[in-house]
Design a protein around this motif. Structure first.
Motif, PDB file in Angstrom:
ATOM      1  N   ALA A  54       0.809  -1.221   0.000  1.00 52.21           N
ATOM      2  CA  ALA A  54       0.000   0.000   0.000  1.00 52.21           C
ATOM      3  C   ALA A  54       0.841   1.269   0.000  1.00 52.21           C
ATOM      4  CB  ALA A  54      -0.940  -0.003   1.209  1.00 52.21           C
ATOM      5  N   GLY A  55       2.170   1.126   0.096  1.00 50.10           N
ATOM      6  CA  GLY A  55       3.045   2.297   0.110  1.00 50.10           C
ATOM      7  C   GLY A  55       3.041   3.045   1.441  1.00 50.10           C
ATOM      8  N   VAL A  56       2.749   2.332   2.519  1.00 54.53           N
ATOM      9  CA  VAL A  56       2.700   2.926   3.856  1.00 54.53           C
ATOM     10  C   VAL A  56       4.119   3.066   4.403  1.00 54.53           C
ATOM     11  CG1 VAL A  56       1.921   2.527   6.236  1.00 54.53           C
ATOM     12  CG2 VAL A  56       0.415   1.981   4.307  1.00 54.53           C
ATOM     13  N   LYS A  57       4.405   4.176   5.055  1.00 55.14           N
ATOM     14  CA  LYS A  57       5.722   4.380   5.682  1.00 55.14           C
ATOM     15  C   LYS A  57       5.827   3.452   6.887  1.00 55.14           C
ATOM     16  CE  LYS A  57       8.904   7.815   7.441  1.00 55.14           C
ATOM     17  NZ  LYS A  57      10.071   7.517   6.676  1.00 55.14           N
ATOM     18  N   ILE A  58       6.889   2.670   6.939  1.00 54.44           N
ATOM     19  CA  ILE A  58       7.108   1.682   7.998  1.00 54.44           C
ATOM     20  C   ILE A  58       8.222   2.192   8.901  1.00 54.44           C
ATOM     21  CG2 ILE A  58       7.790  -0.697   8.474  1.00 54.44           C
ATOM     22  CD1 ILE A  58       6.675  -1.244   5.530  1.00 54.44           C
ATOM     23  N   ILE A  59       7.916   2.288  10.201  1.00 52.36           N
ATOM     24  CA  ILE A  59       8.902   2.772  11.165  1.00 52.36           C
ATOM     25  C   ILE A  59       8.982   1.817  12.350  1.00 52.36           C
ATOM     26  CG2 ILE A  59       8.651   5.194  10.499  1.00 52.36           C
ATOM     27  CD1 ILE A  59       6.887   5.631  12.969  1.00 52.36           C
ATOM     28  N   ASN A  60      10.108   1.855  13.048  1.00 53.42           N
ATOM     29  CA  ASN A  60      10.238   1.031  14.254  1.00 53.42           C
ATOM     30  C   ASN A  60       9.942   1.890  15.489  1.00 53.42           C
ATOM     31  OD1 ASN A  60      12.612   2.478  14.958  1.00 53.42           O
ATOM     32  ND2 ASN A  60      13.899   1.042  13.833  1.00 53.42           N
ATOM     33  N   GLU A  61      10.038   1.276  16.656  1.00 53.40           N
ATOM     34  CA  GLU A  61       9.698   1.977  17.893  1.00 53.40           C
ATOM     35  C   GLU A  61      10.568   3.212  18.108  1.00 53.40           C
ATOM     36  OE1 GLU A  61      10.811  -1.227  17.817  1.00 53.40           O
ATOM     37  OE2 GLU A  61       9.481  -2.505  18.970  1.00 53.40           O
ATOM     38  N   LYS A  62      11.862   3.088  17.836  1.00 54.90           N
ATOM     39  CA  LYS A  62      12.787   4.203  18.037  1.00 54.90           C
ATOM     40  C   LYS A  62      12.429   5.365  17.109  1.00 54.90           C
ATOM     41  CE  LYS A  62      17.684   5.273  18.301  1.00 54.90           C
ATOM     42  NZ  LYS A  62      19.055   4.753  18.192  1.00 54.90           N
ATOM     43  N   GLU A  63      12.125   5.055  15.866  1.00 58.66           N
ATOM     44  CA  GLU A  63      11.739   6.104  14.918  1.00 58.66           C
ATOM     45  C   GLU A  63      10.434   6.771  15.346  1.00 58.66           C
ATOM     46  OE1 GLU A  63      13.468   4.528  10.687  1.00 58.66           O
ATOM     47  OE2 GLU A  63      11.893   3.340  11.629  1.00 58.66           O
ATOM     48  N   PHE A  64       9.519   5.995  15.888  1.00 56.62           N
ATOM     49  CA  PHE A  64       8.261   6.558  16.379  1.00 56.62           C
ATOM     50  C   PHE A  64       8.533   7.544  17.508  1.00 56.62           C
ATOM     51  CE2 PHE A  64       4.787   6.570  19.451  1.00 56.62           C
ATOM     52  CZ  PHE A  64       3.743   7.005  18.652  1.00 56.62           C
ATOM     53  N   LEU A  65       9.358   7.159  18.459  1.00 56.73           N
ATOM     54  CA  LEU A  65       9.670   8.041  19.582  1.00 56.73           C
ATOM     55  C   LEU A  65      10.392   9.306  19.109  1.00 56.73           C
ATOM     56  CD1 LEU A  65      10.685   5.339  22.206  1.00 56.73           C
ATOM     57  CD2 LEU A  65       8.575   6.692  22.142  1.00 56.73           C
ATOM     58  N   THR A  66      11.246   9.178  18.096  1.00 59.88           N
ATOM     59  CA  THR A  66      11.910  10.348  17.514  1.00 59.88           C
ATOM     60  C   THR A  66      10.882  11.262  16.863  1.00 59.88           C
ATOM     61  OG1 THR A  66      13.955   9.120  17.142  1.00 59.88           O
ATOM     62  CG2 THR A  66      13.628  11.103  15.810  1.00 59.88           C
ATOM     63  N   LEU A  67       9.957  10.683  16.117  1.00 57.34           N
ATOM     64  CA  LEU A  67       8.907  11.456  15.461  1.00 57.34           C
ATOM     65  C   LEU A  67       8.063  12.214  16.484  1.00 57.34           C
ATOM     66  CD1 LEU A  67       7.439  12.073  12.759  1.00 57.34           C
ATOM     67  CD2 LEU A  67       6.034  10.057  13.218  1.00 57.34           C
ATOM     68  N   ILE A  68       7.707  11.555  17.570  1.00 56.13           N
ATOM     69  CA  ILE A  68       6.923  12.203  18.632  1.00 56.13           C
ATOM     70  C   ILE A  68       7.751  13.318  19.273  1.00 56.13           C
ATOM     71  CG2 ILE A  68       5.880  11.847  20.908  1.00 56.13           C
ATOM     72  CD1 ILE A  68       4.222  10.859  18.478  1.00 56.13           C
ATOM     73  N   GLY A  69       9.038  13.085  19.478  1.00 56.70           N
ATOM     74  CA  GLY A  69       9.904  14.119  20.053  1.00 56.70           C
ATOM     75  C   GLY A  69       9.962  15.354  19.172  1.00 56.70           C
ATOM     76  N   GLU A  70       9.993  15.151  17.852  1.00 56.40           N
ATOM     77  CA  GLU A  70       9.997  16.272  16.916  1.00 56.40           C
ATOM     78  C   GLU A  70       8.677  17.024  16.991  1.00 56.40           C
ATOM     79  OE1 GLU A  70      10.842  14.407  13.179  1.00 56.40           O
ATOM     80  OE2 GLU A  70      12.936  14.055  13.698  1.00 56.40           O
ATOM     81  N   LYS A  71       7.575  16.314  17.141  1.00 53.74           N
ATOM     82  CA  LYS A  71       6.258  16.960  17.258  1.00 53.74           C
ATOM     83  C   LYS A  71       6.192  17.806  18.523  1.00 53.74           C
ATOM     84  CE  LYS A  71       3.792  15.084  13.857  1.00 53.74           C
ATOM     85  NZ  LYS A  71       3.291  15.866  12.766  1.00 53.74           N
ATOM     86  N   LYS A  72       6.769  17.306  19.607  1.00 53.14           N
ATOM     87  CA  LYS A  72       6.737  18.039  20.873  1.00 53.14           C
ATOM     88  C   LYS A  72       7.522  19.339  20.770  1.00 53.14           C
ATOM     89  CE  LYS A  72       5.969  14.199  24.002  1.00 53.14           C
ATOM     90  NZ  LYS A  72       6.471  13.401  25.102  1.00 53.14           N
ATOM     91  N   GLN A  73       8.630  19.337  20.027  1.00 52.26           N
ATOM     92  CA  GLN A  73       9.438  20.533  19.888  1.00 52.26           C
ATOM     93  C   GLN A  73       8.721  21.600  19.075  1.00 52.26           C
ATOM     94  OE1 GLN A  73      13.187  19.284  18.244  1.00 52.26           O
ATOM     95  NE2 GLN A  73      13.819  18.282  20.128  1.00 52.26           N
ATOM     96  N   VAL A  74       7.877  21.193  18.134  1.00 53.89           N
ATOM     97  CA  VAL A  74       7.135  22.125  17.292  1.00 53.89           C
ATOM     98  C   VAL A  74       5.944  22.695  18.041  1.00 53.89           C
ATOM     99  CG1 VAL A  74       5.737  22.342  15.196  1.00 53.89           C
ATOM    100  CG2 VAL A  74       7.868  21.040  15.154  1.00 53.89           C
ATOM    101  N   SER A  75       5.327  21.901  18.918  1.00 56.43           N
ATOM    102  CA  SER A  75       4.126  22.330  19.644  1.00 56.43           C
ATOM    103  C   SER A  75       4.400  23.414  20.651  1.00 56.43           C
ATOM    104  CB  SER A  75       3.510  21.143  20.364  1.00 56.43           C
ATOM    105  OG  SER A  75       3.103  20.181  19.426  1.00 56.43           O
TER     106      SER A  75
END
Length: 75
Positions: A54-75
């Motif tokens: 389906a062309g879905v972006k696949i990430i692992n747990e560490k990448e997820f936590l990094t992504l959330i950390g980036e969201k927190k810095q923007v908020s």
């Protein structure tokens, strides 16, 4: 987003779900072309192949936590 098996991520399950909802995401039990991310653990199972098709972006747990950390810095 599909969570990895509870045996490897039980402490993170609640965190993942609450963070996804906090930033406006939705948790589904199935993978489709409308899925943005599939979070995978050590043994992702059959949904991994569906995500690839389906062309879905696949990430692992560490990448997820990094992504959330980036969201927190923007908020």
């Amino acid at each position: 987003i599909r969570r990895p098996p509870r045996s490897t991520l039980f402490p993170y399950t609640t965190l993942f779900r609450s963070e996804i909802k906090k930033y406006g995401g939705h948790i589904t039990e199935s993978v489709s072309s409308r899925t943005d991310y599939l979070v995978v653990g050590e043994n992702p199972g059959s949904k991994l192949e569906k995500a690839k098709e389906a062309g879905v972006k696949i990430i692992n747990e560490k990448e997820f936590l990094t992504l959330i950390g980036e969201k927190k810095q923007v908020s």
